[in-house]
Design a protein around this motif. Sequence first.
Motif, PDB file in Angstrom:
ATOM      1  N   THR A 307       0.853  -1.270   0.148  1.00 27.93           N
ATOM      2  CA  THR A 307       0.068  -0.036  -0.068  1.00 27.93           C
ATOM      3  C   THR A 307       0.728   1.244   0.076  1.00 27.93           C
ATOM      4  N   VAL A 308       0.624   2.148  -0.795  1.00 29.62           N
ATOM      5  CA  VAL A 308       1.258   3.436  -0.898  1.00 29.62           C
ATOM      6  C   VAL A 308       0.445   4.197   0.232  1.00 29.62           C
ATOM      7  N   ILE A 309       1.553   4.736   1.011  1.00 27.91           N
ATOM      8  CA  ILE A 309       0.899   5.574   2.158  1.00 27.91           C
ATOM      9  C   ILE A 309       1.718   6.989   2.081  1.00 27.91           C
ATOM     10  N   SER A 310       2.602   7.306   0.971  1.00 26.94           N
ATOM     11  CA  SER A 310       3.025   8.706   0.856  1.00 26.94           C
ATOM     12  C   SER A 310       3.661   8.789  -0.794  1.00 26.94           C
ATOM     13  N   GLN A 311       3.220   9.953  -1.392  1.00 25.77           N
ATOM     14  CA  GLN A 311       3.777   9.929  -2.643  1.00 25.77           C
ATOM     15  C   GLN A 311       5.055  10.631  -2.542  1.00 25.77           C
ATOM     16  N   GLN A 312       5.199  11.742  -1.666  1.00 28.12           N
ATOM     17  CA  GLN A 312       6.504  12.464  -1.521  1.00 28.12           C
ATOM     18  C   GLN A 312       7.023  12.145  -0.049  1.00 28.12           C
ATOM     19  N   PRO A 313       8.183  11.362   0.077  1.00 25.70           N
ATOM     20  CA  PRO A 313       8.552  10.577  -1.057  1.00 25.70           C
ATOM     21  C   PRO A 313       7.538   9.396  -1.123  1.00 25.70           C
ATOM     22  N   LEU A 314       7.876   8.694  -2.271  1.00 24.48           N
ATOM     23  CA  LEU A 314       7.216   7.270  -2.532  1.00 24.48           C
ATOM     24  C   LEU A 314       7.237   6.394  -1.298  1.00 24.48           C
ATOM     25  N   THR A 315       6.151   5.882  -0.702  1.00 21.05           N
ATOM     26  CA  THR A 315       6.542   5.140   0.724  1.00 21.05           C
ATOM     27  C   THR A 315       5.328   3.975   0.480  1.00 21.05           C
ATOM     28  N   VAL A 316       6.008   2.617   0.450  1.00 18.41           N
ATOM     29  CA  VAL A 316       4.903   1.635   0.463  1.00 18.41           C
ATOM     30  C   VAL A 316       5.215   0.911   1.711  1.00 18.41           C
ATOM     31  N   VAL A 317       4.121   0.138   2.294  1.00 21.36           N
ATOM     32  CA  VAL A 317       4.123  -0.806   3.304  1.00 21.36           C
ATOM     33  C   VAL A 317       3.694  -2.021   3.150  1.00 21.36           C
ATOM     34  N   ASP A 318       4.178  -3.114   3.553  1.00 25.95           N
ATOM     35  CA  ASP A 318       3.402  -4.315   3.253  1.00 25.95           C
ATOM     36  C   ASP A 318       3.804  -5.311   4.532  1.00 25.95           C
ATOM     37  N   VAL A 319       2.858  -6.145   5.082  1.00 19.23           N
ATOM     38  CA  VAL A 319       2.936  -6.967   6.202  1.00 19.23           C
ATOM     39  C   VAL A 319       3.461  -8.438   5.858  1.00 19.23           C
ATOM     40  N   ALA A 320       4.106  -8.386   4.647  1.00 20.66           N
ATOM     41  CA  ALA A 320       4.828  -9.668   4.329  1.00 20.66           C
ATOM     42  C   ALA A 320       5.792 -10.091   5.677  1.00 20.66           C
ATOM     43  N   HIS A 321       5.674 -11.370   6.133  1.00 18.07           N
ATOM     44  CA  HIS A 321       6.441 -11.739   7.234  1.00 18.07           C
ATOM     45  C   HIS A 321       6.864 -13.026   7.195  1.00 18.07           C
ATOM     46  N   ASN A 322       7.131 -13.592   5.932  1.00 20.89           N
ATOM     47  CA  ASN A 322       7.515 -15.002   5.906  1.00 20.89           C
ATOM     48  C   ASN A 322       8.042 -15.042   4.511  1.00 20.89           C
ATOM     49  N   PRO A 323       8.896 -16.239   4.319  1.00 19.51           N
ATOM     50  CA  PRO A 323       9.766 -16.006   2.951  1.00 19.51           C
ATOM     51  C   PRO A 323       8.989 -15.916   1.758  1.00 19.51           C
ATOM     52  N   ASP A 324       7.327 -16.844   1.625  1.00 17.00           N
ATOM     53  CA  ASP A 324       6.673 -16.565   0.744  1.00 17.00           C
ATOM     54  C   ASP A 324       6.076 -15.217   0.702  1.00 17.00           C
TER      55      ASP A 324
END
Length: 441
Positions: A307-324
């Motif tokens: 998910t993009v949470i900011s455009q300036q600067p471009l910032t994304v967050v992801d809850v990936a927490h295992n190798p897959d």
Amino acid sequence: MMNQQAIHEKYNQLIERFNQARLVGDNNRVPLLKKIVAALNHPDQHYHVIHIAGTNGKGSTGAMLSAILEAQGYQVGRFNSPAILNDREQIQFNHQWITEAEFIDSYNEIKPVVKRLGLTTTAISIFEWQFLISLIWYRNQNADYVILEAGLGGLTDATNAISAPQLTVFTKIAMDHMQILGDTLTKIAIQKSKIIKPGTSAVTLYDQAPEAFNVLQKEAQRQGVSLVAPKTTATISARSFTGMMVDLHSDLFQWSGLNLNLAGDFQVQNLTLVLTAVAVLKTQNVRLTDEAVRTGLQHVQLPDRLTVISQQPLTVVDVAHNPDGITALTTSLKQLAPQYSLTWVVGFLADKAVTPMLQLLLPLADRVLTVTPDNPKRALSGDELANQIRAISPETHVQAMPGMSQAMQVARTTLPENGMIVVAGSFYVARELAAMAVDHD
């Protein structure tokens, strides 16, 4: 009648009491929970349940299914975990969180039944309470459908205390929670497969790992249930951080030009599963128009999955927490952001497969800032994580940070012109970032 402040205090007291209650051990609590659900007169039989289990993709799959059902005009409950901002977001009805007052009222409806069974309220864990409260609340809200997401595994998960659902959905099964579910894909799949109940339908992915697929197939046969998993061809005609356009074709469905309001190629797998579920529901005479499917997918909302949470600067967050999950994230970043210099802000729990995850993300990292997730018992310290990164990739610029706010500040102030920030590694890390945004507002 309590005022808002009194309700808020009462709610916080309840959550505190739940948090001090027993933590679920290795023993199977489902028989006990089934007794409680029966004593509550089976609230889960007042609506159609779609039960989802798997390692990765449960949240995305549940969000898409609920968005489609809502677009068709159904009243839809969705129970999912873990929460990002607030525990109440785990219990939603038509995208609205349960209110503190409704939470308390539902608890008060269950409490005498629990007492009558000879149990104390603290004999039930917080997740079990949330599950029971959700069942009661959805009944009281006159839900048509409830998307019920298993918390952990399947066999001993609280959600397995329901009667037979209308549909059982298995997302991608991968290695995670090995200390609880088992150290092989087969063992993990066996745990998850045990939510299959006679007299229902089950769907999964055609490209599920063979050992996991075989387990699901065997359990489905054992329960006299057909397992549907059509071979699907998918073509992405456009992709960006705000979504994608996809064509999907199988023996069960033909979709062209589907607009999905979620980013990341990994979502195509979840979308395939959702369209399979839709096709199976249609065979059961559930009204789901093509228009509802298209509208729902365009409006689906899911925080912290690329998910993009900011455009300036471009910032994304992801809850990936295992190798897959990290594989899915890094694959998507290679496609969506090849021109960017990536600064990663990461934190992991110590009981996760940290080394394989680092080996996946470090080739994409120009700089890494490490943080300690807000989980004192399970967190890997930012300092230790930084040391592990140095050992794996001595040339990577890495720095341990005292906290999330400092990490984000350093990430922003030191970002090159073509820079982008990626926050990942744990739900706890995403939660801290979300809390910062709320405080800032």
